[in-house]
Design a protein around this motif. Structure first.
Motif, PDB file in Angstrom:
ATOM      1  N   LEU A 161      13.431   1.655   3.539  1.00  0.00           N
ATOM      2  CA  LEU A 161      12.215   2.264   3.413  1.00  0.00           C
ATOM      3  C   LEU A 161      12.370   3.425   4.134  1.00  0.00           C
ATOM      4  O   LEU A 161      12.245   3.446   5.411  1.00  0.00           O
ATOM      5  CB  LEU A 161      11.183   1.215   3.862  1.00  0.00           C
ATOM      6  N   PRO A 162      12.493   4.463   3.410  1.00  0.00           N
ATOM      7  CA  PRO A 162      12.823   5.929   4.328  1.00  0.00           C
ATOM      8  C   PRO A 162      11.418   6.304   4.727  1.00  0.00           C
ATOM      9  O   PRO A 162      10.366   6.095   4.381  1.00  0.00           O
ATOM     10  CB  PRO A 162      13.066   6.813   3.071  1.00  0.00           C
ATOM     11  N   ILE A 163      11.661   7.023   5.881  1.00  0.00           N
ATOM     12  CA  ILE A 163      10.068   7.562   6.508  1.00  0.00           C
ATOM     13  C   ILE A 163      10.336   8.965   6.434  1.00  0.00           C
ATOM     14  O   ILE A 163      11.271   9.856   6.596  1.00  0.00           O
ATOM     15  CB  ILE A 163      10.277   7.344   8.063  1.00  0.00           C
ATOM     16  N   VAL A 164       9.219   9.481   5.735  1.00  0.00           N
ATOM     17  CA  VAL A 164       9.099  11.326   5.500  1.00  0.00           C
ATOM     18  C   VAL A 164       7.643  11.499   5.522  1.00  0.00           C
ATOM     19  O   VAL A 164       6.876  10.708   6.079  1.00  0.00           O
ATOM     20  CB  VAL A 164       9.244  11.293   3.896  1.00  0.00           C
ATOM     21  N   SER A 165       7.676  12.690   5.717  1.00  0.00           N
ATOM     22  CA  SER A 165       6.347  13.355   6.228  1.00  0.00           C
ATOM     23  C   SER A 165       5.751  14.135   4.923  1.00  0.00           C
ATOM     24  O   SER A 165       4.560  14.977   5.227  1.00  0.00           O
ATOM     25  CB  SER A 165       6.186  14.020   7.326  1.00  0.00           C
TER      26      SER A 165
ATOM     27  N   VAL B  68       8.000   3.662   0.774  1.00  0.00           N
ATOM     28  CA  VAL B  68       8.291   4.793   1.222  1.00  0.00           C
ATOM     29  C   VAL B  68       7.107   5.021   2.342  1.00  0.00           C
ATOM     30  O   VAL B  68       5.830   4.994   2.197  1.00  0.00           O
ATOM     31  CB  VAL B  68       7.934   6.149   0.251  1.00  0.00           C
ATOM     32  N   VAL B  69       7.568   5.280   3.847  1.00  0.00           N
ATOM     33  CA  VAL B  69       6.799   5.221   4.654  1.00  0.00           C
ATOM     34  C   VAL B  69       6.188   6.770   4.871  1.00  0.00           C
ATOM     35  O   VAL B  69       7.183   7.866   5.193  1.00  0.00           O
ATOM     36  CB  VAL B  69       7.328   4.788   6.156  1.00  0.00           C
ATOM     37  N   TYR B  70       4.741   7.056   4.719  1.00  0.00           N
ATOM     38  CA  TYR B  70       4.338   8.315   5.022  1.00  0.00           C
ATOM     39  C   TYR B  70       3.989   8.498   6.430  1.00  0.00           C
ATOM     40  O   TYR B  70       3.097   7.757   6.702  1.00  0.00           O
ATOM     41  CB  TYR B  70       3.378   8.591   3.979  1.00  0.00           C
ATOM     42  N   GLU B  71       4.766   9.215   7.556  1.00  0.00           N
ATOM     43  CA  GLU B  71       4.361   9.165   8.676  1.00  0.00           C
ATOM     44  C   GLU B  71       3.694  10.441   9.023  1.00  0.00           C
ATOM     45  O   GLU B  71       4.136  11.673   8.780  1.00  0.00           O
ATOM     46  CB  GLU B  71       5.670   9.259   9.722  1.00  0.00           C
TER      47      GLU B  71
ATOM     48  N   VAL C 292       5.139  12.756  -6.800  1.00  0.00           N
ATOM     49  CA  VAL C 292       6.454  12.920  -6.652  1.00  0.00           C
ATOM     50  C   VAL C 292       7.210  11.703  -7.242  1.00  0.00           C
ATOM     51  O   VAL C 292       8.170  11.721  -8.008  1.00  0.00           O
ATOM     52  CB  VAL C 292       7.192  13.376  -5.344  1.00  0.00           C
ATOM     53  N   MET C 293       6.701  10.535  -6.788  1.00  0.00           N
ATOM     54  CA  MET C 293       7.571   9.233  -6.901  1.00  0.00           C
ATOM     55  C   MET C 293       7.229   8.958  -8.451  1.00  0.00           C
ATOM     56  O   MET C 293       8.276   8.500  -8.927  1.00  0.00           O
ATOM     57  CB  MET C 293       6.697   8.110  -6.077  1.00  0.00           C
ATOM     58  N   ARG C 294       6.001   9.282  -8.913  1.00  0.00           N
ATOM     59  CA  ARG C 294       5.680   8.995 -10.243  1.00  0.00           C
ATOM     60  C   ARG C 294       6.669   9.862 -11.166  1.00  0.00           C
ATOM     61  O   ARG C 294       7.137   9.334 -12.299  1.00  0.00           O
ATOM     62  CB  ARG C 294       4.183   9.227 -10.613  1.00  0.00           C
TER      63      ARG C 294
ATOM     64  N   ILE D 178       3.315   2.831  -0.678  1.00  0.00           N
ATOM     65  CA  ILE D 178       3.409   3.921   0.348  1.00  0.00           C
ATOM     66  C   ILE D 178       2.886   3.206   1.578  1.00  0.00           C
ATOM     67  O   ILE D 178       1.767   2.937   1.534  1.00  0.00           O
ATOM     68  CB  ILE D 178       2.779   5.484  -0.438  1.00  0.00           C
ATOM     69  N   ILE D 179       3.625   3.464   2.580  1.00  0.00           N
ATOM     70  CA  ILE D 179       3.137   2.770   3.841  1.00  0.00           C
ATOM     71  C   ILE D 179       2.501   4.113   4.761  1.00  0.00           C
ATOM     72  O   ILE D 179       3.152   4.970   5.248  1.00  0.00           O
ATOM     73  CB  ILE D 179       3.973   2.082   4.543  1.00  0.00           C
TER      74      ILE D 179
END
Length: 468
Positions: free
Chosen positions: A153-157, A180-183, A216-218, A228-229
């Motif tokens: 579960l990568p963390i991205v902004s 995918v973690v949106y931080e 982007v994911m789509r 998306i977290i």
């Protein structure tokens, strides 16, 4: 405001609530908090960032570094990190009672991140459901996850950061991408991914940023069922009602980092918990003093205020008489080749008269002025570096090749391992870095915490599920 409620998601082969405990190192989340979060039906997260281990009597083993070289101390740190995280995972799994799920969290910019992650996963087969990882560009995360058959579960902004990770590596391991973690860089506590193109003083609405991430994911063929977290600023789920079951966003889950700090199972010292209850709006500072080079958010306590003041006592200099630098600096430095402006010379003399008599050079051709005691502490902390980061601006450590960044050590920063270990284990909360998210002021406003009430993790999760 209405709240439509949450539905469980399938993760790791079982139904869990789409509620993730944010992993907070050093030792701000551990087996007790993460195991309880999983037992309540959510996804608990053990921080694998230099986690505590225990002796035969159950006492925390102090992490002492007696080796002579940084490289040797770094190798000891990696051993401590693996031993501690393995013990935390095993204890968390036992507490969970087979409910929910247990993740581990690592920072890609921590020293020896790959060795630590691999060492922990080797010793915990079947106990870890997934790995969350941020603080950098963890492009090897998918490869490691595939080797150990765990979710990642990568963390991205930003959507742009995820696209880069997907194109470089993640597209090779699509099946184990669990979320995918949106931080959010303006709302989350701890380190974040604010880019140089973004203004720390101009927060952006997270909704269009998460929508852009989903787009982007789509485009890369990732199903809307991959959540998306949302991480950062999440307190009342009713405030996020329009995000739930929203076809624009796809599946959404929520991460809580700050609220779990104030529970019975939370391992942070009582003084830290008490301080959380007194915070006001604006008491959390988004700053760039961290030796990682990243922005991060923490309580603006005397520790952070002293770093702000230190950077304010800063003047540029030249090695030769040039431009506006026409006078020699005669306080705080040894030698004659420090040329400054007349105005800055007067400022430096004033600082010296106030006791800030020691000048320390920075990598940016400036000098900061500190007291003799501060100078001694800075130099000792730099000399004692145990290599906790892959690249450290404070000490110029690097965890590979020749073990140095080649840059001048920066006295405007601090030893992050020392201060996070200290605050987590009972040292003065005013003199150490106290991470928290920007919604932490709600502890004081939320009636759930009135009259000094401290919930168990189960009580907190149940409360969150009501929308409050």
């Amino acid at each position: 405001m209405g709240f439509k409620g949450l539905s469980p998601i399938t993760y790791g082969g079982r139904e869990v609530w789409p509620l993730i405990e944010g992993g907070k190192g050093v030792s701000a989340t551990n087996h007790a908090s993460s195991g309880a979060w999983a037992a309540a039906g959510g996804i608990g997260t053990v921080s694998a960032v230099n986690a505590d281990s225990y002796d035969a009597e159950g006492k925390i083993v102090p992490q002492v570094y007696e080796q002579l070289t940084r490289k040797e101390r770094h190798e000891q740190l990696v051993r401590y990190a693996i031993d501690g995280a393995v013990e935390q995972v095993r204890r968390a799994h036992e507490i969970s009672g087979g409910q929910g799920a247990i993740n581990i969290n690592v920072l890609w910019e921590m020293g020896g991140a790959q060795a630590v992650l691999e060492g922990v996963l080797e010793q915990t087969p079947g106990l870890v459901t997934g790995v969350t990882c941020g603080a950098g560009m963890p492009y090897r995360l998918s490869e490691i996850a595939a080797r150990f058959n765990v979710n990642y579960l990568p963390i991205v902004s930003s959507g742009r950061a995820f696209r880069a990770l997907w194109k470089r590596a993640y597209h090779k391991v699509p099946d184990l991408l669990a979320a995918v973690v949106y931080e959010d860089p303006w709302l989350a506590g701890g380190h974040n991914g604010l880019s140089n193109a973004e203004d720390p003083l101009k927060p952006e609405d997270p909704y269009p940023r998460v929508q852009a991430l989903r787009d982007v994911m789509r485009k890369e063929g990732i199903s809307d069922s991959v959540p998306i977290i949302m991480a950062g600023g999440v307190w009342y789920l009713r405030d996020w009602d329009e995000w739930i079951d929203n076809p624009e966003l796809g599946s959404i889950a929520f991460q809580f980092g700050t609220r779990p700090l104030l529970t019975h199972e939370s391992p942070i010292p009582q003084g830290w918990k008490d301080a959380l209850r007194e915070l006001e709006p604006g008491d959390i500072l988004l700053h760039r003093f961290s030796p990682t080079g990243f922005y991060s958010s923490a309580v603006r306590n005397p520790f952070l205020r002293s770093l702000e003041a230190r950077s304010d006592r800063q003047i540029p200099y030249s090695k030769v008489d040039a431009g506006e630098h026409t006078v020699r600096l005669d306080v705080g430095v040894r030698g004659k080749n420090f040329w400054v402006t007349e105005k800055d010379l007067q400022r430096a003399r004033c600082w010296a008269a106030e006791g800030f008599s020691e000048g320390l050079r920075t990598p940016d051709d400036t000098i900061v002025f500190v007291t003799p005691d501060e100078r001694d502490m800075i130099r000792k902390d730099q000399a004692d570096c145990m290599g906790c980061l892959s690249h450290c601006g404070f000490s110029s450590w690097k965890d590979h090749d020749d073990y140095t960044t080649g840059r001048l050590a920066d006295p405007r920063s601090f030893c992050i391992q020392k201060t996070l270990q200290d605050i987590a284990h009972g040292e003065d909360i005013d003199q150490n870095l106290m991470f928290a998210g920007h919604a932490a002021y709600k502890f004081k406003q939320d009636p759930f915490y009135s009259n000094g009430f401290t919930p168990t993790v189960k009580e907190l999760v149940d409360r969150i599920l009501t929308g409050d």
